[in-house]
Motif scaffolding. Structure first.
Motif, PDB file in Angstrom:
ATOM      1  N   ALA A  60      -2.058 -10.706  -4.477  1.00 55.13           N
ATOM      2  CA  ALA A  60      -2.221  -9.703  -3.412  1.00 55.13           C
ATOM      3  C   ALA A  60      -1.075  -9.842  -2.418  1.00 55.13           C
ATOM      4  O   ALA A  60      -0.401 -10.873  -2.365  1.00 55.13           O
ATOM      5  N   THR A  61      -0.882  -8.811  -1.614  1.00 56.94           N
ATOM      6  CA  THR A  61       0.093  -8.871  -0.522  1.00 56.94           C
ATOM      7  C   THR A  61      -0.671  -8.822   0.796  1.00 56.94           C
ATOM      8  O   THR A  61      -1.881  -9.012   0.814  1.00 56.94           O
ATOM      9  N   GLY A  62       0.049  -8.542   1.887  1.00 52.30           N
ATOM     10  CA  GLY A  62      -0.621  -8.494   3.184  1.00 52.30           C
ATOM     11  C   GLY A  62      -0.583  -9.867   3.841  1.00 52.30           C
ATOM     12  O   GLY A  62      -0.027 -10.824   3.280  1.00 52.30           O
ATOM     13  N   SER A  63      -1.191  -9.958   5.014  1.00 54.76           N
ATOM     14  CA  SER A  63      -1.081 -11.220   5.758  1.00 54.76           C
ATOM     15  C   SER A  63      -1.987 -12.308   5.177  1.00 54.76           C
ATOM     16  O   SER A  63      -1.714 -13.494   5.354  1.00 54.76           O
ATOM     17  N   SER A  64      -3.049 -11.923   4.479  1.00 56.34           N
ATOM     18  CA  SER A  64      -4.018 -12.946   4.052  1.00 56.34           C
ATOM     19  C   SER A  64      -3.452 -14.010   3.109  1.00 56.34           C
ATOM     20  O   SER A  64      -3.711 -15.189   3.310  1.00 56.34           O
ATOM     21  N   PRO A  65      -2.693 -13.617   2.054  1.00 59.14           N
ATOM     22  CA  PRO A  65      -2.266 -14.677   1.121  1.00 59.14           C
ATOM     23  C   PRO A  65      -0.974 -15.392   1.509  1.00 59.14           C
ATOM     24  O   PRO A  65      -0.547 -16.302   0.802  1.00 59.14           O
ATOM     25  N   LEU A  91      -1.761  -6.518  -7.337  1.00 57.31           N
ATOM     26  CA  LEU A  91      -2.838  -5.547  -7.186  1.00 57.31           C
ATOM     27  C   LEU A  91      -2.344  -4.122  -7.001  1.00 57.31           C
ATOM     28  O   LEU A  91      -2.917  -3.182  -7.534  1.00 57.31           O
ATOM     29  N   ASP A  92      -1.285  -3.970  -6.193  1.00 54.51           N
ATOM     30  CA  ASP A  92      -1.003  -2.604  -5.767  1.00 54.51           C
ATOM     31  C   ASP A  92       0.406  -2.434  -5.218  1.00 54.51           C
ATOM     32  O   ASP A  92       1.132  -3.409  -5.006  1.00 54.51           O
ATOM     33  N   GLU A  93       0.753  -1.193  -4.988  1.00 52.71           N
ATOM     34  CA  GLU A  93       2.030  -0.832  -4.362  1.00 52.71           C
ATOM     35  C   GLU A  93       1.848   0.531  -3.714  1.00 52.71           C
ATOM     36  O   GLU A  93       1.096   1.376  -4.213  1.00 52.71           O
ATOM     37  N   LEU A 158      -7.536 -12.027  -3.436  1.00 57.71           N
ATOM     38  CA  LEU A 158      -7.810 -10.754  -2.759  1.00 57.71           C
ATOM     39  C   LEU A 158      -7.808 -10.937  -1.245  1.00 57.71           C
ATOM     40  O   LEU A 158      -8.251 -11.973  -0.739  1.00 57.71           O
ATOM     41  N   GLY A 159      -7.304  -9.923  -0.544  1.00 59.88           N
ATOM     42  CA  GLY A 159      -7.555  -9.815   0.889  1.00 59.88           C
ATOM     43  C   GLY A 159      -8.613  -8.729   1.032  1.00 59.88           C
ATOM     44  O   GLY A 159      -9.066  -8.143   0.046  1.00 59.88           O
ATOM     45  N   ILE A 160      -8.996  -8.436   2.246  1.00 65.68           N
ATOM     46  CA  ILE A 160      -9.941  -7.337   2.461  1.00 65.68           C
ATOM     47  C   ILE A 160      -9.435  -6.501   3.631  1.00 65.68           C
ATOM     48  O   ILE A 160      -8.988  -7.048   4.643  1.00 65.68           O
ATOM     49  N   GLY A 164     -12.998  -2.300   4.163  1.00 66.06           N
ATOM     50  CA  GLY A 164     -13.753  -2.946   3.092  1.00 66.06           C
ATOM     51  C   GLY A 164     -13.034  -2.838   1.764  1.00 66.06           C
ATOM     52  O   GLY A 164     -13.576  -3.194   0.709  1.00 66.06           O
ATOM     53  N   HIS A 165     -11.788  -2.342   1.792  1.00 61.93           N
ATOM     54  CA  HIS A 165     -11.084  -2.193   0.515  1.00 61.93           C
ATOM     55  C   HIS A 165     -10.667  -3.534  -0.069  1.00 61.93           C
ATOM     56  O   HIS A 165     -10.405  -4.487   0.660  1.00 61.93           O
ATOM     57  N   ILE A 166     -10.654  -3.574  -1.399  1.00 61.28           N
ATOM     58  CA  ILE A 166     -10.012  -4.678  -2.117  1.00 61.28           C
ATOM     59  C   ILE A 166      -8.966  -4.005  -2.982  1.00 61.28           C
ATOM     60  O   ILE A 166      -9.228  -2.958  -3.565  1.00 61.28           O
ATOM     61  N   GLY A 167      -7.772  -4.605  -3.101  1.00 62.39           N
ATOM     62  CA  GLY A 167      -6.659  -3.825  -3.615  1.00 62.39           C
ATOM     63  C   GLY A 167      -6.575  -2.643  -2.667  1.00 62.39           C
ATOM     64  O   GLY A 167      -6.812  -2.787  -1.467  1.00 62.39           O
ATOM     65  N   PHE A 168      -6.296  -1.472  -3.195  1.00 66.79           N
ATOM     66  CA  PHE A 168      -6.396  -0.297  -2.326  1.00 66.79           C
ATOM     67  C   PHE A 168      -7.586   0.567  -2.756  1.00 66.79           C
ATOM     68  O   PHE A 168      -7.541   1.790  -2.719  1.00 66.79           O
ATOM     69  N   HIS A 228     -10.686  -9.768  13.646  1.00 62.76           N
ATOM     70  CA  HIS A 228     -10.701  -8.344  13.293  1.00 62.76           C
ATOM     71  C   HIS A 228     -11.303  -8.110  11.907  1.00 62.76           C
ATOM     72  O   HIS A 228     -11.641  -6.985  11.563  1.00 62.76           O
ATOM     73  N   LYS A 229     -11.463  -9.158  11.121  1.00 62.30           N
ATOM     74  CA  LYS A 229     -12.082  -9.010   9.805  1.00 62.30           C
ATOM     75  C   LYS A 229     -13.574  -9.365   9.820  1.00 62.30           C
ATOM     76  O   LYS A 229     -14.274  -9.197   8.829  1.00 62.30           O
ATOM     77  N   ALA A 230     -14.049  -9.914  10.949  1.00 66.68           N
ATOM     78  CA  ALA A 230     -15.404 -10.470  10.971  1.00 66.68           C
ATOM     79  C   ALA A 230     -16.474  -9.429  10.624  1.00 66.68           C
ATOM     80  O   ALA A 230     -17.403  -9.702   9.869  1.00 66.68           O
TER      81      ALA A 230
HETATM   82  C1  F6R Z   1      -2.756  -6.085  -0.691  1.00 71.49           C
HETATM   83  C2  F6R Z   1      -4.000  -5.316  -0.804  1.00 71.49           C
HETATM   84  C3  F6R Z   1      -4.915  -5.107   0.348  1.00 71.49           C
HETATM   85  C4  F6R Z   1      -4.889  -6.226   1.381  1.00 71.49           C
HETATM   86  C5  F6R Z   1      -5.803  -5.877   2.553  1.00 71.49           C
HETATM   87  C6  F6R Z   1      -5.763  -6.936   3.627  1.00 71.49           C
HETATM   88  O1  F6R Z   1      -2.128  -6.240  -1.938  1.00 71.49           O
HETATM   89  O2  F6R Z   1      -4.288  -4.852  -1.822  1.00 71.49           O
HETATM   90  O3  F6R Z   1      -6.214  -4.977  -0.148  1.00 71.49           O
HETATM   91  O4  F6R Z   1      -5.287  -7.414   0.787  1.00 71.49           O
HETATM   92  O5  F6R Z   1      -5.414  -4.663   3.104  1.00 71.49           O
HETATM   93  O6  F6R Z   1      -4.526  -6.959   4.224  1.00 71.49           O
HETATM   94  P1  F6R Z   1      -4.134  -8.127   5.247  1.00 71.49           P
HETATM   95  O7  F6R Z   1      -4.205  -9.384   4.448  1.00 71.49           O
HETATM   96  O8  F6R Z   1      -2.739  -7.823   5.689  1.00 71.49           O
HETATM   97  O9  F6R Z   1      -5.123  -8.072   6.333  1.00 71.49           O
END
Ligand code: F6R
Length: 646
Positions: A60-65, A91-93, A158-160, A164-168, A228-230
């Motif tokens: 996954a991308t984003g700040s979580s991983p 997961l996605d682009e 996975l991030g979220i 509530g999305h996983i991936g997009f 913000h994810k709680a």
């Molecule tokens: C990233 C992805 C998204 C992120 C989610 C959380 O590849 O598919 O589901 O995991 O948007 O993003 P962050 O981690 O930046 O809060």
């Protein structure tokens, strides 16, 4: 340490009822949690290596991983962890999105992981944001097939999203959905704007693996950090399975591990109201939390709570352990009352045994650290003013230049001003004119994805410097007490910053050595795990650690305020500084000095109100919360928590 293993943090003695429909592990912070996840992944990679087999990772991308990738890179460099047997599927682009664009997930993955490890580039798979529209369906079908051909995903990260999305897979995604093109939710595009030039630039679409594709993974790690994810985490873990929260589908997967930091876990029942989940270890802090919660739940001030209220709301335990509601109410009422003080620097010649701050020395040296140039007045403008008015030696230190948060049109206006002034007064040399013309031309031709040239960053930084100086002067400081640290970690010209370095920490240490403060105020925002506030706080903690042998440091108390986004919960507040309507108005004027941040700042976060409005509403809200608990009615209050080193 996992907080359930930590006897000081663990609330529950015995668990009686589990509200969580997925296995959850909560950690003190995201760094520790990420290290743990990275370790598990490394172990799996090594095990397969021993057997001469490949392993398939879903990434996954984003700040979580990010911290997981940083730890994997460290293990590759320092512990010989090889990625030769790794096949990866992202997961996605975004769509459309060229690989080389600053915001592409292709670039993200290479910058954070692939460029630093020995993975075979042929084994990397990331959805391609450049496929022609009429070929996307085939492309997605093929992506799915390639995952199957590789043997399916072994470990999926996975991030979220806040939707509530996983991936997009946004709300509405169905359980068996495959890799496909999707439309991004409004909130997702809004959250993504921090990586773009604004919300309008965020693509409307993306290619994503489906819920069904994710489901085929053998092991899934769902990571979430920050307050913000709680809310969405609570829904995904304790709520019903529903397409409205696609992450809730994970409840049906046989092997999911949810990994959270404390802030992301805040709304889970065992954290929010642990007494509902089991028999508690009733520490004073937990009792205070329960009483404040009960007062809110029953709509009564603390001193009116009865034994029946406690019993009805499942807090009979507390009554059994603590004698009766009458004494309990008084004890907690007094505890909270002692947090209220109009003397944030301590009240001279007063008994300070029940006050948040020491009476002596009567005149304290204070450093107020402000991560961005406006956090000082937004977050604690009223307290700042009081400290100055009450005669303390107050220094304010702006930690970063804040230069990315200035609009191009403001920079252009200043550049043109300098040029015109120079021409009118004949005061500019040829080189100055050339430079200014270069800046004007750059700004006039700038495309949304272009990074600023250094001269433009410099102008933007100076704009914010002038505003900060105006705010601090307005509060009563002279220039000798205003410090601009311009910490280097921030100076990338992008939202993504460099890691904290020695140079950053030294800047803080030098100022601390120079002032030898009795009080330090710092932004204690832990909500945004990758945000500037958190990094600025880490720098202060590290400086504190490195200075720990200094005698003066033993007398230095650290008070944490929270930034523009949210406030401390009342039961955690250790000092609440009231403000009168006039004081609140004065605070507003100091915030007004930050003209580049007015109306529509470039990075408003997920709140459409202006900063002064958010600050006022938040401070009024704190006063209201105290009043509802039965305390005097104030116009507004600023809140602080004291940080004590281990
Ligand atoms: C990233 C992805 C998204 C992120 C989610 C959380 O590849 O598919 O589901 O995991 O948007 O993003 P962050 O981690 O930046 O809060």
């Amino acid at each position: 340490m996992d907080i359930q293993e930590n006897p000081h943090a663990g609330y529950l003695k015995y668990e009686l009822k589990n509200f969580e429909k997925l296995p959850v592990k909560i950690w003190e912070d995201s760094r520790e949690a990420s290290k743990h996840v990275a370790k598990s992944i490394a172990l799996a990679i090594r095990q397969r290596q021993q057997d001469g087999e490949m392993i398939v990772l879903g990434l996954a991308t984003g700040s979580s991983p990010i911290k997981v990738y940083e730890e994997l890179v460290r293990m590759h460099k320092e512990e010989n962890l090889s990625f030769k047997n790794v096949i990866s599927f992202n997961l996605d682009e975004y769509y459309p999105m060229p690989k080389e664009a600053r915001q592409s997930y292709w670039r993200f993955m290479h910058e954070y992981l692939f460029d630093h490890v020995d993975i075979d580039p042929n084994n990397i798979h990331i959805p391609d944001g450049t496929v022609a529209m009429d070929q996307v369906a085939d492309y997605c079908h093929n992506y799915e097939k390639q995952i199957d051909l590789a043997g399916g995903i072994d470990i999926q990260l996975l991030g979220i999203g806040r939707t509530g999305h996983i991936g997009f897979n946004e709300p509405g995604a169905w359980e068996t959905s495959p890799t496909r093109m999707v439309r991004l939710d409004h909130l997702t595009r809004h959250d993504a704007q921090k990586d773009f030039q604004g919300e309008d630039d965020v693509p409307y679409r993306a290619i994503t693996m489906g819920v069904g594709s994710i489901f085929k993974a053998r092991t899934v790690y769902l990571l979430a950090w920050g307050q913000h994810k709680a809310h969405i985490i609570q829904q995904a873990i304790e709520g019903e399975i529903s397409t409205a929260v696609p992450a809730s589908f994970l409840q049906k997967h046989p092997n999911v591990k949810v990994v959270l930091d404390k802030s992301a876990a805040e709304e889970l029942t065992r954290m929010r109201a642990p007494w509902k989940a089991g028999i508690c270890n009733w520490t004073d802090d937990l009792i205070c939390k329960a009483v404040v919660w009960l007062s809110g739940k029953s709509g009564k001030p603390i001193l009116k709570l009865t034994d029946e209220d406690y019993n009805e709301q499942g807090l009979s335990d507390l009554i059994i352990e603590q004698a009766n509601s009458y004494e309990l109410n008084i004890r907690i009422f007094n505890r909270l009352q002692h947090t209220i003080s109009g003397w944030p620097g301590g009240k001279p010649n007063a008994d300070d045994s029940k006050r948040p701050e020491r009476a002596l020395p009567a005149k304290k040296r204070v450093i107020l650290f402000s991560p961005h140039p406006d956090d000082d007045v937004i977050s604690m403008g009223g307290t700042f003013q009081r400290l100055v008015d009450q005669g303390h030696e107050v220094h304010v230190a702006y930690q970063t230049s804040g230069n990315i948060a200035v609009h191009d049109y403001d920079a252009l206006r200043y550049a043109e001003f300098m040029l015109e002034f120079g021409e009118t007064e004949k005061s500019l040399g040829d080189q100055d004119v050339k430079n200014l013309k270069k800046i004007v031309s750059f700004l006039n031709n700038k495309k949304s994805a272009d990074e600023d040239i250094p001269e433009v960053r410099s102008i933007k930084g100076l704009i914010r410097r002038g505003e900060a100086r105006a705010g601090a002067r307005f509060t009563g400081l002279d220039d000798a007490h205003i410090h601009f640290l311009d910490m280097p970690f921030y100076e990338t010209g992008k939202t993504r910053k460099k890691p904290l370095g020695d140079a950053d920490i030294h800047l803080i240490m030098e100022l601390m050595e120079q002032v030898k403060p009795h009080q330090v105020y710092a932004a204690g925002d832990l909500a945004d795990p990758h945000g500037t506030h958190r990094v600025c706080l880490d720098a202060i903690f590290e400086a504190y650690r490195r200075l720990s042998e200094k005698a003066w440091l033993k007398d230095c108390w650290v008070w944490l305020y929270r930034g523009a986004w949210h406030e401390w919960p009342v039961h955690e507040i250790e000092m609440a500084v009231p403000m009168s309507p006039q004081q609140l108005r004065k605070k507003r004027q100091a915030i007004y000095m930050h003209q580049s941040q007015k109306d529509h700042p470039p990075f408003p976060g997920d709140d459409s109100r202006e900063f002064w409005q958010r600050a006022e509403e938040r401070n009024r809200e704190t006063a209201r919360a105290y009043r509802e608990l039965g305390f005097a009615e104030y116009e507004a209050m600023e809140a602080f928590v004291r940080w004590k080193p281990e």
